[in-house]
Design an enzyme around this catalytic site. Structure first.
Site, PDB file in Angstrom:
ATOM      1  N   VAL A   1     109.963 110.334 -57.577  1.00 51.68           N
ATOM      2  CA  VAL A   1     108.868 109.370 -57.712  1.00 51.68           C
ATOM      3  C   VAL A   1     108.491 109.212 -59.183  1.00 51.68           C
ATOM      4  O   VAL A   1     108.691 110.105 -59.987  1.00 51.68           O
ATOM      5  CB  VAL A   1     107.603 109.790 -56.925  1.00 51.68           C
ATOM      6  CG1 VAL A   1     107.793 109.571 -55.438  1.00 51.68           C
ATOM      7  CG2 VAL A   1     107.208 111.229 -57.210  1.00 51.68           C
TER       8      VAL A   1
ATOM      9  N   GLN B   1     106.532 119.212 -42.286  1.00 46.29           N
ATOM     10  CA  GLN B   1     105.998 118.204 -43.194  1.00 46.29           C
ATOM     11  C   GLN B   1     105.871 116.874 -42.472  1.00 46.29           C
ATOM     12  O   GLN B   1     106.483 116.656 -41.419  1.00 46.29           O
ATOM     13  CB  GLN B   1     106.936 118.017 -44.391  1.00 46.29           C
ATOM     14  CG  GLN B   1     106.950 119.206 -45.346  1.00 46.29           C
ATOM     15  CD  GLN B   1     107.746 118.923 -46.612  1.00 46.29           C
ATOM     16  OE1 GLN B   1     108.624 118.057 -46.639  1.00 46.29           O
ATOM     17  NE2 GLN B   1     107.446 119.662 -47.668  1.00 46.29           N
TER      18      GLN B   1
ATOM     19  N   ARG C   1     112.690 126.818 -46.174  1.00 44.32           N
ATOM     20  CA  ARG C   1     112.839 127.265 -47.565  1.00 44.32           C
ATOM     21  C   ARG C   1     113.025 128.775 -47.601  1.00 44.32           C
ATOM     22  O   ARG C   1     112.363 129.504 -46.868  1.00 44.32           O
ATOM     23  CB  ARG C   1     111.624 126.871 -48.397  1.00 44.32           C
ATOM     24  CG  ARG C   1     111.606 125.372 -48.631  1.00 44.32           C
ATOM     25  CD  ARG C   1     110.522 124.940 -49.575  1.00 44.32           C
ATOM     26  NE  ARG C   1     110.327 123.496 -49.425  1.00 44.32           N
ATOM     27  CZ  ARG C   1     109.399 122.802 -50.037  1.00 44.32           C
ATOM     28  NH1 ARG C   1     108.561 123.407 -50.864  1.00 44.32           N
ATOM     29  NH2 ARG C   1     109.290 121.510 -49.842  1.00 44.32           N
TER      30      ARG C   1
ATOM     31  N   HIS D   1     112.890 119.652 -47.327  1.00 39.33           N
ATOM     32  CA  HIS D   1     111.741 118.756 -47.189  1.00 39.33           C
ATOM     33  C   HIS D   1     112.142 117.582 -46.297  1.00 39.33           C
ATOM     34  O   HIS D   1     113.319 117.475 -45.907  1.00 39.33           O
ATOM     35  CB  HIS D   1     111.212 118.281 -48.550  1.00 39.33           C
ATOM     36  CG  HIS D   1     112.259 117.711 -49.485  1.00 39.33           C
ATOM     37  ND1 HIS D   1     111.960 117.175 -50.705  1.00 39.33           N
ATOM     38  CD2 HIS D   1     113.612 117.582 -49.367  1.00 39.33           C
ATOM     39  CE1 HIS D   1     113.066 116.752 -51.304  1.00 39.33           C
ATOM     40  NE2 HIS D   1     114.077 116.994 -50.505  1.00 39.33           N
TER      41      HIS D   1
ATOM     42  N   ALA E   1     105.786 106.802 -51.577  1.00 40.77           N
ATOM     43  CA  ALA E   1     106.169 107.848 -50.627  1.00 40.77           C
ATOM     44  C   ALA E   1     105.184 108.999 -50.757  1.00 40.77           C
ATOM     45  O   ALA E   1     104.561 109.183 -51.812  1.00 40.77           O
ATOM     46  CB  ALA E   1     107.585 108.336 -50.919  1.00 40.77           C
TER      47      ALA E   1
ATOM     48  N   TRP F   1     113.145 124.025 -54.790  1.00 35.70           N
ATOM     49  CA  TRP F   1     113.392 124.198 -53.367  1.00 35.70           C
ATOM     50  C   TRP F   1     114.472 125.238 -53.134  1.00 35.70           C
ATOM     51  O   TRP F   1     115.657 124.931 -53.157  1.00 35.70           O
ATOM     52  CB  TRP F   1     113.804 122.864 -52.731  1.00 35.70           C
ATOM     53  CG  TRP F   1     112.663 121.907 -52.783  1.00 35.70           C
ATOM     54  CD1 TRP F   1     111.612 121.873 -51.932  1.00 35.70           C
ATOM     55  CD2 TRP F   1     112.439 120.855 -53.719  1.00 35.70           C
ATOM     56  NE1 TRP F   1     110.744 120.878 -52.296  1.00 35.70           N
ATOM     57  CE2 TRP F   1     111.224 120.234 -53.384  1.00 35.70           C
ATOM     58  CE3 TRP F   1     113.144 120.387 -54.843  1.00 35.70           C
ATOM     59  CZ2 TRP F   1     110.695 119.168 -54.103  1.00 35.70           C
ATOM     60  CZ3 TRP F   1     112.621 119.327 -55.549  1.00 35.70           C
ATOM     61  CH2 TRP F   1     111.409 118.730 -55.180  1.00 35.70           C
TER      62      TRP F   1
HETATM   63  C1  FA5 Z   1     107.771 118.219 -51.318  1.00 34.83           C
HETATM   64  O1  FA5 Z   1     108.341 118.829 -50.447  1.00 34.83           O
HETATM   65  C2  FA5 Z   1     108.031 116.754 -51.573  1.00 34.83           C
HETATM   66  N1  FA5 Z   1     109.161 116.339 -50.773  1.00 34.83           N
HETATM   67  C3  FA5 Z   1     106.793 115.935 -51.253  1.00 34.83           C
HETATM   68  C4  FA5 Z   1     106.875 114.529 -51.716  1.00 34.83           C
HETATM   69  C5  FA5 Z   1     107.260 113.519 -50.825  1.00 34.83           C
HETATM   70  C6  FA5 Z   1     106.555 114.172 -53.023  1.00 34.83           C
HETATM   71  C7  FA5 Z   1     107.338 112.213 -51.238  1.00 34.83           C
HETATM   72  C8  FA5 Z   1     106.615 112.870 -53.443  1.00 34.83           C
HETATM   73  C9  FA5 Z   1     107.014 111.897 -52.571  1.00 34.83           C
HETATM   74  P1  FA5 Z   1     106.220 120.222 -51.970  1.00 34.83           P
HETATM   75  O2  FA5 Z   1     107.300 121.190 -52.194  1.00 34.83           O
HETATM   76  O3  FA5 Z   1     105.038 120.286 -52.841  1.00 34.83           O
HETATM   77  O4  FA5 Z   1     106.761 118.712 -52.044  1.00 34.83           O
HETATM   78  O5  FA5 Z   1     105.729 120.390 -50.454  1.00 34.83           O
HETATM   79  C10 FA5 Z   1     104.807 119.511 -49.864  1.00 34.83           C
HETATM   80  C11 FA5 Z   1     103.774 120.264 -49.054  1.00 34.83           C
HETATM   81  O6  FA5 Z   1     104.423 121.128 -48.102  1.00 34.83           O
HETATM   82  C12 FA5 Z   1     102.944 121.235 -49.875  1.00 34.83           C
HETATM   83  O7  FA5 Z   1     101.861 120.573 -50.460  1.00 34.83           O
HETATM   84  C13 FA5 Z   1     102.472 122.224 -48.832  1.00 34.83           C
HETATM   85  O8  FA5 Z   1     101.380 121.696 -48.084  1.00 34.83           O
HETATM   86  C14 FA5 Z   1     103.658 122.306 -47.919  1.00 34.83           C
HETATM   87  N2  FA5 Z   1     104.444 123.502 -48.206  1.00 34.83           N
HETATM   88  C15 FA5 Z   1     105.304 123.696 -49.232  1.00 34.83           C
HETATM   89  N3  FA5 Z   1     105.854 124.925 -49.169  1.00 34.83           N
HETATM   90  C16 FA5 Z   1     105.340 125.524 -48.066  1.00 34.83           C
HETATM   91  C17 FA5 Z   1     105.543 126.804 -47.437  1.00 34.83           C
HETATM   92  N4  FA5 Z   1     106.396 127.696 -47.891  1.00 34.83           N
HETATM   93  N5  FA5 Z   1     104.840 127.069 -46.300  1.00 34.83           N
HETATM   94  C18 FA5 Z   1     103.994 126.148 -45.798  1.00 34.83           C
HETATM   95  N6  FA5 Z   1     103.782 124.938 -46.323  1.00 34.83           N
HETATM   96  C19 FA5 Z   1     104.449 124.618 -47.457  1.00 34.83           C
END
Ligand code: FA5
Length: 352
Positions: free
Chosen positions: A263, A220, A206, A180, A316, A151
């Site tokens: 997790v 999210q 981000r 997030h 979660a 992140w």
């Molecule tokens: C997370 O942010 C974790 N907090 C998710 C999580 C929650 C895991 C609870 C386990 C338990 P990640 O970085 O993969 O995970 O982001 C989750 C989703 O956000 C991605 O699958 C995507 O759909 C979206 N996302 C991530 N980065 C971007 C971006 N730069 N632009 C748009 N959507 C994004």
């Protein structure tokens, strides 16, 4: 009967109801000509009186009829003129009223919240300016853990902001824009005791290079369910219900093992989109890591609260909202959402 012809001509040419009224008075009124003549009958010899009387009556009837007809004609004329004046030309260009509408992300968020509300989840929100502890440490992402690389973070410096914790207490430590929605897991758990089911919609940030599918600011939806006996099966059930609600009975779900520090086990999940015939990678999920529960209970203890997360389990998940909205509304580039172009936004006018 010259009188009659004159009177009829006058009635025929009366231009409005006022004029007609005056004519009526003139001929048939109390002091009108006909009335006068009627009165004068008395002084005539019987024979003449009868003949004259009949003539006068005929005259009177003829005048009444003429007056009535003209009155009707004038009224119709007036109505026609009024209608003419008020005629509506439906082919003229309209005068546009500005009608607002909800942003497509708001619409998507509403749809998701509705689905989870029906499953008994409560929606809560948290701060966008977050503390390092809630965004990282409490989620089992210690300072030098390589997971923090996942992140890229906007750190805040010298803002003078004072961050409040879950119970309004002041929080020490570095500030950042949350990367997030997961820090709300910690905040909610500190302030509440299980069992509960929550969803957390919100904006996250981000430090990323943007392209058609990546933004630096996006949304999210976090989900958290904690209680006795909560298992991975419940997690799959929840995501399955989401898939059904979004894309109907033909939709399916897929889980693949993936690492997230908070997790264990962790997964990324996708749902099958029957219309597009493809899997949509929606986000991450898993069973709440015991270290997260421990961090929550330790924080509760600091606040003088009893431990609440021994003997419970939870799941979660966190999914990206933009992706779903892009699909739902046929939006080809994620940068349209916050590009601020009216031409884009106006397409959602009137949609609530
Ligand atoms: C997370 O942010 C974790 N907090 C998710 C999580 C929650 C895991 C609870 C386990 C338990 P990640 O970085 O993969 O995970 O982001 C989750 C989703 O956000 C991605 O699958 C995507 O759909 C979206 N996302 C991530 N980065 C971007 C971006 N730069 N632009 C748009 N959507 C994004």
């Amino acid at each position: 009967m010259r009188e009659l012809e004159e009177a009829l001509a006058a009635i025929q040419s009366a231009q409005d109801l006022e004029a007609l009224k005056a004519l009526k008075a003139r001929y048939l009124g109390k002091k009108g000509l006909i009335t006068q003549e009627m009165k004068a009958l008395a002084s005539l010899p019987l024979e003449e009186r009868r003949a004259r009387g009949q003539a006068l009556n005929a005259l009177k009837e003829a005048l009444e009829k003429a007056l009535e007809e003209r009155e009707k004609a004038l009224e119709e004329e007036a109505l026609r003129r009024d209608l003419e004046k008020e005629r509506l030309d439906v082919s003229l260009p309209g005068v546009g009223l500005f009608v607002g509408g909800l942003h497509p992300i708001t619409l998507m968020e509403k749809a998701l919240l509705e689905i989870f509300r029906a499953l008994g989840y409560q929606a809560v929100t948290g701060p966008e300016v977050e503390g390092e502890f809630f965004n990282f440490d409490a989620l089992n992402i210690p300072e030098h853990h390589p997971a923090r690389d996942m992140w890229d973070t906007f750190w805040l410096e010298d803002t003078g902001l004072r961050l409040k914790g879950p119970l309004g207490e002041e929080v020490e430590g570095r500030l950042l824009l949350r990367t997030h929605t997961s820090p709300m897991q910690v905040r909610y758990m500190v302030a509440h005791t299980p069992p509960f089911r929550i969803v957390v919609p919100g904006r996250v940030f981000r430090f990323e290079q943007t392209d058609a599918t990546h933004e630096a600011v996006f949304h999210q939806l976090e989900g958290l369910v904690v209680g006795e006996g909560i298992s991975m099966a419940h997690l799959k059930g929840a995501i399955y219900e989401l898939a059904q609600a979004l894309y109907g009975p033909e939709s399916r779900v897929r889980f693949q093992p993936v690492y997230f520090p908070f997790v264990e086990p962790g997964a990324q999940f996708a749902i099958w989109w029957p219309e597009g015939k493809k899997w949509l990678e929606l986000g991450g999920a898993g069973m709440v890591h015991p270290r997260v529960f421990q961090a929550v209970d330790a924080y509760r203890q600091k606040l003088g609260l009893p431990p609440a997360y021994q003997g419970v389990t939870g799941f979660a998940f966190g999914l990206g909202v933009e992706r779903l909205a892009m699909l739902r509304y046929g939006i080809p580039d994620i940068r349209y959402f916050f590009g601020g172009r009216l031409k884009f936004l106006e397409q959602f006018r009137g949609i609530l």
